[in-house]
Every structure is written in structure tokens, then in C-alpha cells.
Design a protein around this motif. Structure first.
Motif, PDB file in Angstrom:
ATOM      1  N   TYR A   1      55.037   5.759 -45.419  1.00  0.00           N
ATOM      2  CA  TYR A   1      55.340   5.578 -46.835  1.00  0.00           C
ATOM      3  C   TYR A   1      54.288   4.661 -47.446  1.00  0.00           C
ATOM      4  N   ASN A   2      53.897   3.634 -46.681  1.00  0.00           N
ATOM      5  CA  ASN A   2      52.890   2.686 -47.162  1.00  0.00           C
ATOM      6  C   ASN A   2      51.478   3.234 -47.090  1.00  0.00           C
ATOM      7  N   CYS A   3      51.226   4.153 -46.139  1.00  0.00           N
ATOM      8  CA  CYS A   3      49.890   4.752 -46.014  1.00  0.00           C
ATOM      9  C   CYS A   3      49.689   5.916 -46.984  1.00  0.00           C
ATOM     10  N   LEU A   4      50.780   6.548 -47.426  1.00  0.00           N
ATOM     11  CA  LEU A   4      50.659   7.773 -48.229  1.00  0.00           C
ATOM     12  C   LEU A   4      51.436   7.707 -49.541  1.00  0.00           C
ATOM     13  N   ASP A   5      52.771   7.692 -49.485  1.00  0.00           N
ATOM     14  CA  ASP A   5      53.604   7.784 -50.699  1.00  0.00           C
ATOM     15  C   ASP A   5      53.240   6.713 -51.727  1.00  0.00           C
ATOM     16  N   ARG A   6      53.003   5.475 -51.230  1.00  0.00           N
ATOM     17  CA  ARG A   6      52.680   4.368 -52.134  1.00  0.00           C
ATOM     18  C   ARG A   6      51.466   4.691 -53.003  1.00  0.00           C
ATOM     19  N   HIS A   7      50.483   5.419 -52.408  1.00  0.00           N
ATOM     20  CA  HIS A   7      49.271   5.768 -53.163  1.00  0.00           C
ATOM     21  C   HIS A   7      49.481   7.020 -54.012  1.00  0.00           C
ATOM     22  N   VAL A   8      50.246   7.969 -53.443  1.00  0.00           N
ATOM     23  CA  VAL A   8      50.514   9.222 -54.172  1.00  0.00           C
ATOM     24  C   VAL A   8      51.303   8.919 -55.454  1.00  0.00           C
ATOM     25  N   ASN A   9      52.124   7.855 -55.409  1.00  0.00           N
ATOM     26  CA  ASN A   9      52.905   7.463 -56.588  1.00  0.00           C
ATOM     27  C   ASN A   9      52.118   6.521 -57.502  1.00  0.00           C
ATOM     28  N   SER A  10      50.796   6.475 -57.330  1.00  0.00           N
ATOM     29  CA  SER A  10      49.987   5.562 -58.151  1.00  0.00           C
ATOM     30  C   SER A  10      48.731   6.290 -58.624  1.00  0.00           C
ATOM     31  N   GLU A  11      47.797   5.537 -59.183  1.00  0.00           N
ATOM     32  CA  GLU A  11      46.562   6.162 -59.681  1.00  0.00           C
ATOM     33  C   GLU A  11      45.656   6.626 -58.528  1.00  0.00           C
ATOM     34  N   ARG A  12      46.040   6.339 -57.284  1.00  0.00           N
ATOM     35  CA  ARG A  12      45.229   6.807 -56.145  1.00  0.00           C
ATOM     36  C   ARG A  12      45.588   8.225 -55.712  1.00  0.00           C
ATOM     37  N   LYS A  13      46.510   8.856 -56.400  1.00  0.00           N
ATOM     38  CA  LYS A  13      47.004  10.176 -55.992  1.00  0.00           C
ATOM     39  C   LYS A  13      45.882  11.151 -55.619  1.00  0.00           C
ATOM     40  N   ASN A  14      44.853  11.233 -56.452  1.00  0.00           N
ATOM     41  CA  ASN A  14      43.756  12.190 -56.201  1.00  0.00           C
ATOM     42  C   ASN A  14      42.500  11.524 -55.629  1.00  0.00           C
ATOM     43  N   LYS A  15      42.661  10.296 -55.156  1.00  0.00           N
ATOM     44  CA  LYS A  15      41.544   9.612 -54.490  1.00  0.00           C
ATOM     45  C   LYS A  15      41.335  10.231 -53.110  1.00  0.00           C
ATOM     46  N   VAL A  16      40.094  10.294 -52.657  1.00  0.00           N
ATOM     47  CA  VAL A  16      39.827  10.833 -51.309  1.00  0.00           C
ATOM     48  C   VAL A  16      40.339   9.850 -50.264  1.00  0.00           C
TER      49      VAL A  16
ATOM     50  N   ALA B   1      46.815   2.183 -45.275  1.00  0.00           N
ATOM     51  CA  ALA B   1      47.780   1.293 -45.943  1.00  0.00           C
ATOM     52  C   ALA B   1      47.083   0.547 -47.087  1.00  0.00           C
ATOM     53  N   ALA B   2      45.790   0.244 -46.893  1.00  0.00           N
ATOM     54  CA  ALA B   2      45.031  -0.458 -47.942  1.00  0.00           C
ATOM     55  C   ALA B   2      44.480   0.499 -49.011  1.00  0.00           C
ATOM     56  N   GLY B   3      44.734   1.814 -48.846  1.00  0.00           N
ATOM     57  CA  GLY B   3      44.309   2.789 -49.866  1.00  0.00           C
ATOM     58  C   GLY B   3      42.822   3.107 -49.839  1.00  0.00           C
TER      59      GLY B   3
END
Length: 630
Positions: free
Chosen positions: A80-95, A322-324
Motif C-alpha cells: 500500500y505504501n509502495c504503490l497505492d499511496r503514490h497511485v492516489n497522488s500526483e505520482r500516479k503516472n510517474k515512472v 516506498a519513497a516514490g
């Protein structure tokens, strides 16, 4: 265990440009370290609060020597911290992940959204095979995106993963499958190494013959035409995922639920299954990725390890994601098709953080500066090393040729058992070649004699950790007594098994293992594991193995062998024994030399004195030999 001894220390110092310290995530090292010492619990709570918890912890830790619980009753899921946390933020489409194959045109890219979807499908696929929370899955794969997807899919549903490095042979794989009681093995038909195919599926087939816990083998087929799946146990990876839903809620995990078992060489011949748990390991790897590697939003992070080692677990997968971060992985080896390949990859993908092993650095030194000089390495911001001490000559070369005399070098000391970095020189601080550095904020380390008294500067002793930390291992699988030894050798401290020395500024130089571990090209090889493999050959009565200094690998394996009656020493037998070790453990453990000997130095209780062999080999005084039998 060694007594203390005097060490002559060189003290050349490099000071990075002040802009590094000004911009670093941790700020000034001394301030950060003192802030930690003032209130250690508040320091770790602050780190944990940067992550997402489904339920907060009741207490930060429970410490009942030698057992720790961290973030007691806290609930979370590392994926959840490695994926969902970023998908639910502006990092969603970040590589999130870039993969480069051995061929230059092979390239695959996953954004956080795509990786999230793929992990959920794989998690559902594992569920369809009956895998549930607490079951163990063995992963034996090449360095491809599916390897990371499989790891994260296990963690998603609370299954414990046990990753076995793809360079290990069938017998080493079998030992690890059986000890972990793995229900499913995930593999590929082949891996690619230096243009050759490594037959992973065939090795798995041999390894599961005597492994009754295995119910299914999931095979990712890469070759054309596709390899036939023969037994009813074998399932095609893509077909399995094709039918799986792309929605899979992250399992609610207690902070102390096991996340993985990772086998590391022991001195007893039996590999040790190091057990790491969810919450503390997540916090430790996140903290060190963000603050030790000083990760920024636009960094491209390349750790050249394999996920089969702790470095891959902590600094390819869990910490950086986890650090995005954007993580690069590749199947390429440093010298194929030529020694310029890694530098071309750095230029092509704009790598900013590069983390590799001293053995690779020494190999590059040997082939010459013209290879890195052909590529533009200006994107590099931070370079690091891991696996064994970085000798001063290699440090100087790395700093000058790769870091262009600009990049801070993180020479990191830590272990499979510690889960995360323990000692290094934080970004922006003065660096001393040969010294790993000082304990990072959050860690208390010292050099002591065997009674546990701190030794003065410039005097060698044993490296210890004085306080528990979140990402510490919790036990050794099926062998808790072995776990307790770490904390009961010099109580109340954790004994790392390394010799070290500290200078007047508190910088620590790690001198090598105090026990019978050989570090070959950054890989820990237990002497006993190699000895067992040799003795399993019909011609061998007894064997002893030592590590010898090696310009390229740091250490090379040298074996001394007593033959059984009826066998004569020969070049043919020597080659046969080397091949025998290769098949049993894998290429990394192959002896570079074998001496046939009539006897071995032993104590009166029958223990082989390897240090006597080592002293003899290196032409030095063996020290106290009063316990020697003859």
C-alpha cells in the motif's frame, strides 16, 4: 572471536561541495544525530508517520532482550505504501520501474499505476492457487519486472516470500524450499547472462524432486518457441494472470507479521533463514532510501544488485518504491557485451543515484578509464557501494573517474540481518577513503573488545550495535537459538561478526569478518556450505575452505582437500571438484584454487583452524596456536 589490536589508519579526507549538505533531506549530520539521541522514540515515530497506517500503533516498541516488537499493534501493508499511496497522488503516472534487457532494444517501463495493476493481478493469481496469508512462496527468477511484481504480489496478500538468487544450483534451491516449506515456486524458463541462457526451469525441476511442500510451479515463458510445460504442477505465468482480476485489496498486516525469509550463508553449513517483519522493515528501508540516498522527486535510482540478496529487497524494491522513486533494473552484467555497457545505461536513462559493489568497481579499474570516459556521466548525483569494504584505491578511482570528483560516495555497511543501512557517510559530510563512516541517525554502533568495553581510537575490535532498531531481523527461521547468538555473544549488544576500528572522529573502518564467512564479489559464502559440497563428492574425505584476497572479487575461495583412499590428486579431479561445487551451490561459490593435502590443522576438539591455513597462505604469523592438535 578476535581480541583488540592496533591498526595504522590513513586519514585523507574529501569534502563535498557545500550545496550537497544544504540541499540534503537530512540536513547537518551532527544536528540530526543529536536530535535522534535526545529522543530516539520520537525520531522513529516521526519516520513512521511519513507512511500510511491502517491503524496507528499503541506503543513504539517492546524490547525484551534479545526480542523486539516495533509499532506494536499497528496495521499496514508495505505494498500500500509502495504503490497505492503514490497511485492516489500526483505520482500516479510517474515512472516507477524501467527494465533494460541484455539486448539494447529490450526495454519495458511501468508507471506506478501500471505496476499497481500488475501486482494486483498477480496477487489474485496467487490466491487462485490457494495461497493465503502466512503461506510461503519461493521466487527463483531472473532480473525482470515480473520478479518484482511477484515479490510485491506476495506482500499484497500477506504471503511470505523467500527469494533464491538465480545463480544458485538445484541443491541450494532445494535446501531453501524445504526449510521455508514453500507451497508455490515462481520461476522463468530461462535467464540471460552474457548472451547465454540459464535453464532456470530445469533447475527448479531438479530442486522440487525431494520437496513435498511444493504444490505448483509458475513458469514465465520467455523463449520462442515456448518451452513445453510437462508436469501437472507447472502453470504458465501469463495464462494464470490473464484470468485474474486487476483489483486486489491490500491485506491488513500487523506490524510484526512476517514479510519475507531470506537465506544467508551460515558458518554451520546450513544457510540461515533471516526473518523480517512488515512494519519495522518498511520504516527502515523507507527512511534510508529517502534520507541516506537523499532521494529527490526526479531521481533515477539504479541499484545493480539482484533481488535474491538483501540489497535488492531493500534498495531495488521496498525502500525506493516506498519513497516514490523511479527505479532502473537490468539483466546486463558489467562486462557484456563490453565493459562500457553500464556507463552507456547511466547516460541513456539519466541515472542520478548509482549503487554497486566494490567488486564491480575493481573490475572497472582493471579494464581502464577509457570505458567510462566514452559516456556522459554528468547526471550522476550520488554514488554508493555495498557488500564489503570499499578499499581506499577503489574509493579514489570511483570518486575521480565515475563521480568526476564531485559526487558524494556512500560506502554503506549493513547486513541481511539488519535490513537497512547502519553505517555510512551521510551526503554532504567529509568522506574518508577506507572508512564506511559513522552510524546513521537512528543507529548506535561502536567498536568493543570481547568483554564489550569500547576500545580507544585506532585499536581494532568487534563491531557491535548497542540498541535495537525497527528493521532488525526478528529470528532465524526454524533456529531461534542461532538468532539469540547475535545478541548473547557480547550482551547486551548485537554482534555483527565483523572486525572494525574507529578513528578519533568516530569514523568506522570495517576490516572484514571475524567468523568463517567469505565475501566473494559482495556475496556471502559460508565456508561450511562449500566444505559440505566438496565432502559430498565420493573422492573427498575432508575439506577446509578459506577466503584469499583477490584483486577483482575482494576474496576468492581456496579449498584444501584430503582425498579418500584409492583416489590420487590430478588436474582432472581438481576440475571435477570445482564443477561439483558449481552444481551444488552455484558459480559464485566455485573454488579458484584447490590444494590436495595429507592433513588439516585442527584443535584438540577436532575443529579445523582455518585461520592457521589463512596465515600460512598469506605468509603471516598465525597467532596463538596452543589449541592446535599437533
Amino acid at each position: 572471536m578476535a581480541e583488540s589490536f592496533d591498526v595504522k589508519l590513513e586519514s585523507k579526507t574529501y569534502v563535498p561541495d557545500p550545496s550537497y549538505k544544504e540541499a540534503s533531506n537530512i540536513g547537518d549530520y551532527n544536528e540530526a544525530y543529536n536530535h535522534y539521541l535526545k529522543d530516539p522514540d520520537a525520531f522513529w515515530e516521526g519516520m513512521a508517520q511519513e507512511l500510511t497506517w491502517f491503524k496507528p500503533w499503541d506503543r513504539l516498541k517492546e524490547w525484551s532482550h534479545p526480542y523486539a516488537k516495533w509499532f506494536v499493534n499497528g496495521k499496514t501493508n508495505i505494498t500500500y505504501n509502495c504503490l497505492d499511496r503514490h497511485v492516489n497522488s500526483e505520482r500516479k503516472n510517474k515512472v516507477a520501474l524501467i527494465w533494460r534487457g541484455e539486448e539494447e532494444e529490450q526495454e519495458r517501463i511501468f508507471t506506478y499505476r501500471q505496476l499497481h495493476r500488475e501486482v494486483q493481478r498477480c496477487a489474485n493469481a496467487l490466491k487462485s492457487l490457494g495461497i493465503k496469508k502466512g503461506d510461503t512462496v519461493c521466487i527463483y527468477m531472473p532480473l525482470i519486472p515480473e520478479h518484482i511484481v511477484a515479490m510485491l504480489a506476495c506482500a499484497r496478500i500477506g504471503a511470505v516470500h523467500s527469494i533464491v538468487y538465480g545463480g544458485f544450483g538445484a541443491s541450494a534451491l532445494n535446501t531453501r524450499i524445504r526449510d521455508a516449506n514453500a507451497k508455490v515456486v515462481i520461476t522463468a524458463d530461462v535467464g540471460y547472462r552474457r548472451g547465454k541462457r540459464v535453464p532456470l526451469k530445469t533447475i527448479v525441476g531438479d530442486a522440487v524432486i525431494n520437496a513435498p511442500s511444493v504444490e505448483k510451479i509458475v513458469v514465465l515463458r520467455r523463449t520462442k518457441p515456448q518451452l513445453e510445460l510437462v508436469s501437472e504442477m507447472e502453470i504458465d505465468y501469463h495464462e494464470l494472470l490473464q484470468n485474474a482480476s486487476k483489483d486486489c485489496e491490500a491485506e491488513v498486516m500487523d506490524a510484526e507479521d512476517p514479510l519475507f525469509i531470506l537465506y544467508t550463508s551460515g558458518t554451520t553449513g546450513q544457510p540461515k533463514g533471516i526473518v523480517h517483519t512488515t512494519g519495522g522493515y518498511m520504516v527502515g528501508t523507507y527512511y534510508t532510501s529517502k534520507y541516506v540516498f537523499d532521494m529527490k522527486e526526479n531521481d533515477v535510482h539504479w541499484c545493480t544488485a539482484d533481488p535474491g540478496w538483501i540489497t535488492g529487497h531493500s534498495y531495488i524494491v521496498y525502500g525506493p518504491l516506498a519513497a516514490g522513486a523511479t527505479v532502473l533494473i537490468t539483466e546486463t552484467t558489467p562486462d557484456y557485451p563490453d565493459p562500457g555497457i553500464w556507463w552507456r545505461i547511466i547516460e541513456e536513462f539519466g541515472v542520478t543515484i548509482f549503487y554497486t559493489a566494490p567488486t564491480a568497481i575493481r573490475m572497472f579499474m582493471k579494464v581502464g578509464e577509457e570505458w567510462p570516459n566514452k559516456s556522459n556521466l554528468d547526471t550522476l548525483r550520488i554514488i554508493g557501494s555495498v557488500g564489503e569494504p570499499l578499499n581506499p584505491e577503489a574509493f579514489d578511482w570511483y570518486h575521480r573517474v565515475i563521480g568526476k570528483s564531485q559526487c558524494p560516495i556512500l560506502d554503506t555497511w549493513w547486513q541481511t540481518e539488519t535490513g537497512m543501512h547502519m553505517i555510512t557517510t551521510m551526503v554532504g559530510e567529509p568522506m574518508k577513503p577506507g572508512f564506511a563512516g559513522r552510524p546513521i541517525p537512528g543507529i548506535q554502533a561502536d567498536v568493543v573488545d570481547k568483554e564489550g568495553n569500547p576500545v580507544p581510537p585506532n585499536v581494532g575490535g568487534l563491531l557491535v550495535l548497542k540498541e535495537p532498531w525497527p528493521s532488525m531481523m526478528r529470528t532465524v527461521h526454524n533456529n531461534d537459538e542461532r538468532y539469540r547468538q547475535y545478541w548473547e555473544t557480547i550482551p547486551p549488544y548485537y554482534t555483527a561478526g565483523d572486525l572494525a576500528v574507529k578513528d578519533k572522529d568516530g569514523y568506522i573502518m570495517v576490516l572484514g569478518r571475524a567468523d568463517d564467512i567469505i565475501i566473494v564479489a559482495g556475496h556471502n559464502i559460508g565456508t561450511a556450505e562449500v566444505e559440505s559440497a566438496l565432502v559430498s563428492h565420493e573422492a573427498v574425505a575432508e575439506a577446509a575452505v578459506i577466503g584469499k584476497p583477490d584483486v577483482l572479487k575482494g576474496q576468492a575461495v581456496k579449498a584444501f582437500v584430503i582425498l579418500r583412499l584409492g583416489y590420487e590428486p590430478s588436474e582432472k579431479l581438481r576440475n571435477e571438484l570445482i564443477y561439483h561445487v558449481r552444481m551444488g551451490i552455484g558459480p559464485i561459490a566455485m573454488p579458484s584454487e584447490i590444494d590436495f593435502v595429507p592433513s588439516l590443522p585442527k584443535t584438540r576438539s577436532g575443529k579445523i583452524m582455518r585461520r592457521v591455513l589463512k596465515a600460512q597462505e598469506m605468509g603471516i604469523d598465525p597467532g596463538d596456536i596452543s589449541t592446535l592438535e599437533e
